[in-house]
Design an enzyme around this catalytic site. Structure first.
Site, PDB file in Angstrom:
ATOM      1  N   HIS A  12      32.831  -4.513 -42.589  1.00 54.22           N
ATOM      2  CA  HIS A  12      32.340  -5.749 -41.957  1.00 54.22           C
ATOM      3  C   HIS A  12      33.484  -6.742 -41.693  1.00 54.22           C
ATOM      4  O   HIS A  12      33.333  -7.954 -41.882  1.00 54.22           O
ATOM      5  CB  HIS A  12      31.200  -6.376 -42.780  1.00 54.22           C
ATOM      6  CG  HIS A  12      31.558  -6.714 -44.205  1.00 54.22           C
ATOM      7  ND1 HIS A  12      30.677  -6.581 -45.242  1.00 54.22           N
ATOM      8  CD2 HIS A  12      32.696  -7.196 -44.748  1.00 54.22           C
ATOM      9  CE1 HIS A  12      31.259  -6.954 -46.362  1.00 54.22           C
ATOM     10  NE2 HIS A  12      32.485  -7.355 -46.085  1.00 54.22           N
ATOM     11  N   HIS A  59      31.717 -14.283 -48.320  1.00 48.60           N
ATOM     12  CA  HIS A  59      33.161 -14.424 -48.547  1.00 48.60           C
ATOM     13  C   HIS A  59      33.515 -15.885 -48.794  1.00 48.60           C
ATOM     14  O   HIS A  59      34.256 -16.493 -48.026  1.00 48.60           O
ATOM     15  CB  HIS A  59      33.932 -13.864 -47.363  1.00 48.60           C
ATOM     16  CG  HIS A  59      33.589 -12.425 -47.091  1.00 48.60           C
ATOM     17  ND1 HIS A  59      32.455 -12.057 -46.408  1.00 48.60           N
ATOM     18  CD2 HIS A  59      34.203 -11.275 -47.457  1.00 48.60           C
ATOM     19  CE1 HIS A  59      32.407 -10.735 -46.350  1.00 48.60           C
ATOM     20  NE2 HIS A  59      33.441 -10.238 -46.974  1.00 48.60           N
ATOM     21  N   HIS A 196      41.450  -1.981 -48.283  1.00 46.08           N
ATOM     22  CA  HIS A 196      42.164  -3.139 -47.747  1.00 46.08           C
ATOM     23  C   HIS A 196      42.565  -4.085 -48.868  1.00 46.08           C
ATOM     24  O   HIS A 196      41.884  -4.195 -49.876  1.00 46.08           O
ATOM     25  CB  HIS A 196      41.385  -3.876 -46.656  1.00 46.08           C
ATOM     26  CG  HIS A 196      40.109  -4.571 -47.074  1.00 46.08           C
ATOM     27  ND1 HIS A 196      39.074  -3.963 -47.742  1.00 46.08           N
ATOM     28  CD2 HIS A 196      39.690  -5.848 -46.862  1.00 46.08           C
ATOM     29  CE1 HIS A 196      38.085  -4.825 -47.916  1.00 46.08           C
ATOM     30  NE2 HIS A 196      38.430  -5.987 -47.408  1.00 46.08           N
ATOM     31  N   GLU A 243      34.935  -3.899 -52.632  1.00 46.54           N
ATOM     32  CA  GLU A 243      33.683  -4.093 -51.873  1.00 46.54           C
ATOM     33  C   GLU A 243      32.874  -2.804 -51.739  1.00 46.54           C
ATOM     34  O   GLU A 243      31.666  -2.834 -51.526  1.00 46.54           O
ATOM     35  CB  GLU A 243      34.001  -4.563 -50.443  1.00 46.54           C
ATOM     36  CG  GLU A 243      34.515  -5.961 -50.331  1.00 46.54           C
ATOM     37  CD  GLU A 243      34.616  -6.416 -48.881  1.00 46.54           C
ATOM     38  OE1 GLU A 243      34.667  -5.566 -47.979  1.00 46.54           O
ATOM     39  OE2 GLU A 243      34.627  -7.635 -48.660  1.00 46.54           O
TER      40      GLU A 243
END
Ligand SMILES: [Fe+2]
Lengths: 289, 134
Positions: A12, A59, A196, A243
């Site tokens: 996302h 976030h 990431h 995540e």
């Protein structure tokens, strides 16, 4: 009764939303990222979910540091796209199946998963980017083609819930859905990742080999995969790669045996490895093609 | 007995755990306030007066003023919060990464297009120590 027919795993990345909103998807940098979602958009048109149960994380947009729920279930009638510092995304307001959401909340809590209930909530790119990827370009005056029940998971402040906890929550979500009387097709999304790291001196870490085994094991060894310790995500998939625990919620809600319908992997979108998978329950061959 | 922090030997990485969350609380609350336009306007009109509203440490405040992105993280900031300060300044996540890694925007962007930073040699602090990096 309501049924979960399939699961979608999907990154996302905020920059994906920006690329769509600014009409940059045909640029050479972005085209290969979006190409992998063409089949998914066809697939979801056929799968025609009435409700998407969307597992994502905020976030530090809507939830500031003053309270950090591990699991927060969206029970409001609708969820507006939030301003994340560069203006709200120009996409439709997200509408809930509010009756089903309150049923799910009650069922989950009695099943010993203590949800925080959100009766007011905006949503950030974590929720809207997967919808845009799967349903294509829609503007503020359009409607998403289905209702959405958001489940927001804390993956920002360590520790995120364990993979095991997430996998078992998926099972409880399935029980909640199947005890809802209305005849509805539900597709569950697990979003975030893949590898990431956005922060500090090791930013930019990408681990294709590790991401690939993660996607492989969603079908071949989902229970074993759910036992992956946090430190392995952090070390191998980067500090923000943790995540991926949210994908276990999606996987837990499906049958033990599923068919992989589609997979896409692309590096990079900004700082991130984009991963995407569609898994279908076998009793729904109509959607598994 | 203290909890074991088995993630502290990952090089170039600050895991935002409960201890960092406690240390960085007011700094992070300042950062997230900037997601709203009215607050961005007030901050940009008078940074000092705006920062007075948040009881952060002198070091944290200086790191904000200096836009010292790594220092902000060392002092308890989290990237999702500090990125709001970045956005206020017109700096994207990827540009922040170029700054935090010391690579600069072009070299960082090229590394990502070429497949990102490989895991080999970047898993354990001793691997960086051997290379003379910190
Ligand atoms: Fe995320």
């Amino acid at each position: 009764m309501a049924r979960i027919t399939a699961g979608v795993g999907c990154s996302h990345v905020p920059a994906i939303g920006v690329a769509m909103d600014l009409g940059k998807t045909d640029e050479p940098y972005w085209a290969p990222c979006f190409a992998g979602f063409e089949k998914s958009r066809e697939w979801i048109k056929d799968a025609r979910p009435d409700v998407v149960f969307l597992v994502y994380n905020d976030h530090c947009t809507v939830f500031d540091a003053s309270f950090i729920p591990t699991f927060a279930l969206g029970c409001a009638a609708e969820f507006a796209p939030a301003d994340e510092g560069w203006g709200p995304r120009p996409v439709p307001v997200v509408r809930n199946h509010q009756v089903m959401a309150s049923h799910v909340a009650q069922s989950l809590i009695l099943d010993e998963f203590d949800m925080t209930i959100m009766n007011e909530m905006e949503v950030d790119h974590g929720l809207t980017v997967p919808l845009s990827l799967m349903f294509g370009d829609l503007g503020v005056d359009d409607e998403w083609p289905c209702l959405v029940i958001p489940l927001c998971v804390n993956v920002v402040q360590y520790p995120a819930p364990t993979g095991n906890r997430c996998y078992n929550l998926g099972k409880a979500i399935r029980r909640a859905v199947e005890s809802f009387d209305e005849d509805l097709k539900v597709v569950i999304f697990g979003t975030g990742g893949m590898s990431h790291q956005l922060q500090y001196k090791r930013a930019g870490l990408i681990n294709k080999e590790w991401d690939t085994q993660f996607m492989d094991r969603l079908t071949s060894d989902p229970v074993g995969l759910s036992q992956t310790p946090h430190v392995e995500y952090l070390r191998e998939a980067g500090s923000e790669g943790v995540e991926l625990v949210m994908w276990h919620i999606m996987r837990g809600a499906l049958d033990d045996e599923v068919d992989e319908v589609h997979r896409h992997y692309h590096v990079p979108a900004s700082n991130t490895a984009v991963g995407h998978i569609i898994l279908a329950n076998r009793e729904y061959p109509g959607v598994a093609k | 007995m203290a909890l074991k922090k088995d993630y502290e030997d990952i090089p170039g990485t600050l895991v935002f755990d409960a201890d960092r969350g406690r240390e960085g609380y007011h700094l992070n609350q300042f950062c997230i306030s900037l997601r709203l336009q009215g607050n961005r306007d007030a901050f940009n009109a008078d940074e000092g007066a705006y920062l007075d509203r948040y009881p952060m440490t002198a070091e944290q405040r200086q790191a904000v003023v200096d836009r010292d992105w790594n220092r902000l993280l060392e002092l308890g900031g989290n990237i999702y919060y500090t990125s709001k300060l970045g956005a206020n300044d017109g700096i994207t996540f990827q540009q922040l990464a170029g700054l935090m890694t010391g690579m600069g925007n072009e070299a960082y962007r090229k590394m990502m297009v070429d497949g990102g930073r490989p895991p080999d040699g970047n898993r354990y602090q001793h691997e960086w120590d051997d290379k003379g990096e910190n």
